[in-house]
Design a protein around this motif. Structure first.
Motif, PDB file in Angstrom:
ATOM      1  N   UNK A 231       0.656  -1.194   0.126  1.00  0.00           N
ATOM      2  CA  UNK A 231      -0.211   0.006   0.034  1.00  0.00           C
ATOM      3  C   UNK A 231       0.945   1.280  -0.008  1.00  0.00           C
TER       4      UNK A 231
ATOM      5  N   UNK B  33       4.621   1.072  14.098  1.00  0.00           N
ATOM      6  CA  UNK B  33       3.375   2.328  14.108  1.00  0.00           C
ATOM      7  C   UNK B  33       2.605   2.163  12.971  1.00  0.00           C
ATOM      8  N   UNK B  34       3.230   1.780  11.851  1.00  0.00           N
ATOM      9  CA  UNK B  34       2.279   1.920  10.421  1.00  0.00           C
ATOM     10  C   UNK B  34       1.567   0.587  10.236  1.00  0.00           C
ATOM     11  N   UNK B  35       2.437  -0.292  10.227  1.00  0.00           N
ATOM     12  CA  UNK B  35       1.877  -1.643   9.817  1.00  0.00           C
ATOM     13  C   UNK B  35       1.144  -2.366  10.808  1.00  0.00           C
TER      14      UNK B  35
ATOM     15  N   UNK C 140      10.538   7.807   7.672  1.00  0.00           N
ATOM     16  CA  UNK C 140      10.320   6.928   8.852  1.00  0.00           C
ATOM     17  C   UNK C 140      11.366   5.728   8.862  1.00  0.00           C
TER      18      UNK C 140
ATOM     19  N   UNK D 274      -0.556  -1.940  13.638  1.00  0.00           N
ATOM     20  CA  UNK D 274      -2.024  -1.481  13.991  1.00  0.00           C
ATOM     21  C   UNK D 274      -3.109  -1.902  12.875  1.00  0.00           C
ATOM     22  N   UNK D 275      -2.671  -2.161  11.615  1.00  0.00           N
ATOM     23  CA  UNK D 275      -3.356  -2.745  10.610  1.00  0.00           C
ATOM     24  C   UNK D 275      -3.865  -4.049  10.647  1.00  0.00           C
TER      25      UNK D 275
ATOM     26  N   UNK E 134       0.842   3.956   1.569  1.00  0.00           N
ATOM     27  CA  UNK E 134       1.075   4.695   2.774  1.00  0.00           C
ATOM     28  C   UNK E 134       2.435   4.082   3.378  1.00  0.00           C
TER      29      UNK E 134
ATOM     30  N   UNK F 166       4.932   3.329   1.359  1.00  0.00           N
ATOM     31  CA  UNK F 166       5.765   4.059   0.578  1.00  0.00           C
ATOM     32  C   UNK F 166       5.903   5.638   0.807  1.00  0.00           C
ATOM     33  N   UNK F 167       4.979   5.881   1.415  1.00  0.00           N
ATOM     34  CA  UNK F 167       5.086   7.560   1.707  1.00  0.00           C
ATOM     35  C   UNK F 167       5.631   7.616   3.099  1.00  0.00           C
TER      36      UNK F 167
ATOM     37  N   UNK G 153       7.976   5.831   4.139  1.00  0.00           N
ATOM     38  CA  UNK G 153       9.375   5.490   3.688  1.00  0.00           C
ATOM     39  C   UNK G 153       9.844   6.780   3.114  1.00  0.00           C
TER      40      UNK G 153
ATOM     41  N   UNK H 152       9.793   1.672  13.066  1.00  0.00           N
ATOM     42  CA  UNK H 152       8.577   2.631  13.270  1.00  0.00           C
ATOM     43  C   UNK H 152       7.676   2.161  12.085  1.00  0.00           C
TER      44      UNK H 152
END
Lengths: 328, 379
Positions: free
Chosen positions: B238, B257-259, B249, B261-262, B240, B242-243, B245, B253
């Motif tokens: 996805x 923090x990004x992966x 980040x 929680x999904x 977000x 890439x964004x 990175x 993290x």
């Protein structure tokens, strides 16, 4: 053009491996010999169909892929020399990408505040929490997401597509980005919302002197937003020039084909007529491929087209075309 | 905080498996936490009654040397009373009868009325009966829940943490790291789990609850790691990520923090599943005697019940009570897991939705009928 370019791309080449045997390796050339400059406060539109290497160019520039050959100069320095963490971070701060799909570009489990705040925290633009809040709110206000405090608490799924794209643009604003690589920022949005996003980027261009690389397959929005347009086909730039020149006086058969596909309410019945061409597969370009990439679909193909790559021909002050029909 | 509460309420609303499961698990957790307050006896406390006059006692004592009618009447009157102390027992008989009892008779009375505390059937004193050693089964169940739940949740936690780290890291890193981690997952997957646990437990000797929790935890993560890896792979692609990175980040993290929680719903499911497996595996290990038999858990209760031939001598309560408890607890966890599945895959929640459709359909049909009737009347 007396302006100093902030980003210079020279003869960029990007290959992707397609088949990997033990002894043989096959490559697909996604971007071949692409050169362009980005100037502060100006936008370059890259127009082309899917698979023409538009996004790949942007991804190479934003360090997502390594390049195969060519040079990318940022403020006069080759980005390949940015190897230590500090300079990579500094480059990332100044060169940011906006993605096509605003639904995928925001993490569904985090709030708008998180998305704007993280870049500020990572690059240590703010010192403390209250400063962070002020900055996030001011960014949200700049991109028109008001009331800011309520919006900051929202999650991506509570926003519309246009609002999400505004959050993504807000990220680049928060960082004080100098080069924005906008990869089809409006193509996933409703037509009614597109103009708002384009105007927001236009304002960024004028107020913050940001350089834009505007990637799109929609030549109409490119004409509206950009100063220059480069038309790409299968990894090659086939025509570049001032937006007005390219769109009002297209010289490459592919550009003509693209423009004929744009419905124009003012010029009813005067579509650029192209002879019916047989529908052909878009070729996969390999390092060893020869000839003009458009030869298989072009109505004016000559035997020469299949053998040789046409050189870039200068038509006007800032209008180049890669086709044997014009000199070469 | 209110958001958190809201999401919890949303999770349980109309999700009956989750409600039932959570109630069962919650009850067990409360029982375990407040065991000393709730349990009627100590876990290893034996029934203190040592002397008790039964019909059998009276029969054996009838007409033996030195027996008098008075004594016999007193004994009959005392039938069913339990005494903890021999002297107290005999003095009570003497004072009630009003005469001194000769020593040989005293010995005989004490001998014949000796009470074996083992295997008392469920009664008001012992709701679930007693074990062979005279321990209260209900109290053992409540105290056993402490260790069993601790081992279950502990092993679940260990297994889940390893699974998350391995799975998400493999998915995010890709390439060689991914290959190595997937190889490790496959190795752990193909090693038959229970035999490995048996070998490890046997190697450690009589393994205490902590070692059992660790053994189960480190052998039960592979399946979850694979599931998490495949799910995070799709998130990895996805934009977000890439964004994140692109704004610089750090890798950790992005993962944490990004992966993560999904996939939190998957992780919760994974935790519940591993806990269920751990509770069963622990009971299994202890049942075959690889645990520490002096610690009261549901597994050791089964072990002792088997050792004491509880079923053969007809003390079904000693065997059934822990067996059913484990089943109920496992069922509770499974229901909770099912409830989580409903949330992540609402298609499974067909029942309720179908009811709604049926209601709508009936409404439409009724309207149609009413219209037809109306038309007929008009005609």
């Amino acid at each position: 053009m007396s302006l100093q370019p902030i980003m210079e791309v020279r003869h960029l080449v990007k290959d992707f491996p397609t088949k990997q045997g033990i002894f043989t390796k096959q490559y697909m050339r996604a971007v071949n010999d692409v050169s362009f400059n980005l100037y502060p406060g100006r936008a370059l539109g890259i127009v082309g169909e899917s698979g023409s290497g538009k996004s790949t160019s942007a991804r190479v520039i934003s360090l997502q892929y390594p390049r195969t050959a060519g040079e990318i100069l940022f403020q006069g320095n080759d980005i390949a020399t940015f190897t230590d963490k500090a300079s990579v971070m500094a480059y990332r701060r100044k060169v940011q990408m906006i993605f096509q799909d605003p639904y995928g570009a925001l993490n569904p489990v985090h709030t708008v505040f998180h998305h704007i705040a993280r870049p500020l925290q990572i690059h240590k633009i703010v010192q403390n929490k209250s400063e962070l809040e002020d900055k996030v709110y001011s960014v949200l206000e700049k991109v028109g997401l008001i009331p800011v405090e309520q919006t900051a608490k929202k999650y991506a799924y509570q926003l519309s597509g246009g609002q999400r794209q505004r959050v993504c643009i807000g990220k680049t604003l928060a960082l004080g980005t100098e080069v924005v690589l906008a990869d089809e920022p409006t193509s996933a949005l409703d037509v009614s919302i597109r103009l708002g996003i384009l105007n927001l980027m236009e304002a960024m261009k004028e107020d913050f002197n940001t350089a834009f690389l505007y990637i799109t397959h929609d030549i109409a929005t490119a004409r509206y937003f950009t100063e220059e347009i480069a038309v790409m086909y299968v990894g090659h730039m086939v025509e570049t020039g001032d937006s007005r020149d390219v769109t009002s006086n297209p010289q490459h058969p592919y550009t003509q084909l693209l423009l004929s596909a744009v419905p124009d309410p003012h010029k009813r019945g005067s579509r650029i007529s192209l002879p019916e061409v047989e529908k052909k597969e878009i070729p996969t370009w390999r390092p060893e491929s020869r000839g003009c990439p458009f030869a298989s679909r072009c109505p004016h193909t000559t035997p020469q087209c299949r053998e040789q790559m046409p050189p870039l021909t200068k038509l006007a002050d800032n209008h180049f075309v890669r086709c044997f029909l014009h000199g070469g | 905080m209110s958001r958190f509460l809201e999401s919890i309420i949303r999770f349980f609303k109309g999700n009956s498996p989750a409600v039932i499961g959570a109630t069962i698990i919650g009850t067990f957790v409360l029982l375990a936490v407040f065991a000393p307050l709730i349990a009627p006896y100590g876990a290893l406390e034996r029934d203190p009654i040592k002397y008790k006059i039964t019909d059998e006692t009276l029969e054996k004592l009838a007409g033996i040397e030195g027996m008098s009618a008075e004594i016999e009447a007193t004994l009959a009157a005392l039938k069913g009373h339990g005494f903890e102390d021999k002297h107290e027992f005999l003095r009570t008989i003497e004072t009630q009868t009003g005469t001194e009892i000769p020593l040989p008779l005293q010995k005989r009375i004490a001998g014949y009325s000796r009470h074996d505390p083992g295997h008392e059937p469920p009664s008001r004193r012992h709701w679930l009966g007693t074990t062979r050693a005279g321990q209260d089964v209900l109290s053992q169940l409540i105290y056993g829940a402490r260790i069993s739940l601790l081992v279950g949740f502990g092993a679940g936690l260990i297994g889940t943490v390893i699974a998350v780290l391995m799975g998400v890291t493999a998915a995010y890193m890709g390439g060689k790291v991914d290959e190595l981690l997937v190889f490790m997952m496959n190795v752990v997957l193909v090693i038959p789990n229970l035999p490995l646990i048996l070998v490890l437990a046997a190697f450690l000797g009589e393994a205490g609850p902590h070692s059992i929790a660790i053994i189960i935890g480190v052998t039960s993560w592979a399946w979850g790691a694979r599931v998490l890896r495949s799910q995070t792979l799709s998130i990895r692609k996805r934009e977000f990520i890439t964004a994140a990175e692109a704004i610089g980040e750090s890798k950790w993290r992005i993962i944490v923090v990004e992966m993560v929680p999904n996939v939190i719903n998957l992780i919760a499911g994974q935790f519940v599943g591993t806990t269920l497996y751990a509770v069963l595996a622990e009971a299994g290990l202890e049942f075959i005697g690889l645990g520490d038999p002096s610690v009261v858990t549901w597994g050791t209760m089964l072990l002792w019940a088997q050792n004491n031939s509880a079923l053969i001598v007809g003390a079904w309560w000693e065997m059934l009570a822990p067996a059913i408890t484990i089943s109920i607890f496992g069922g509770g966890l499974a229901l909770l897991n099912m409830g989580m599945d409903y949330v992540s895959n609402p298609q499974l929640k067909g029942g309720g939705n179908m009811g709604l459709w049926k209601k709508r359909y009936n409404e439409i049909q009724q309207k149609r009928l009413a219209k037809a009737r109306n038309d007929k009347e008009l005609a």
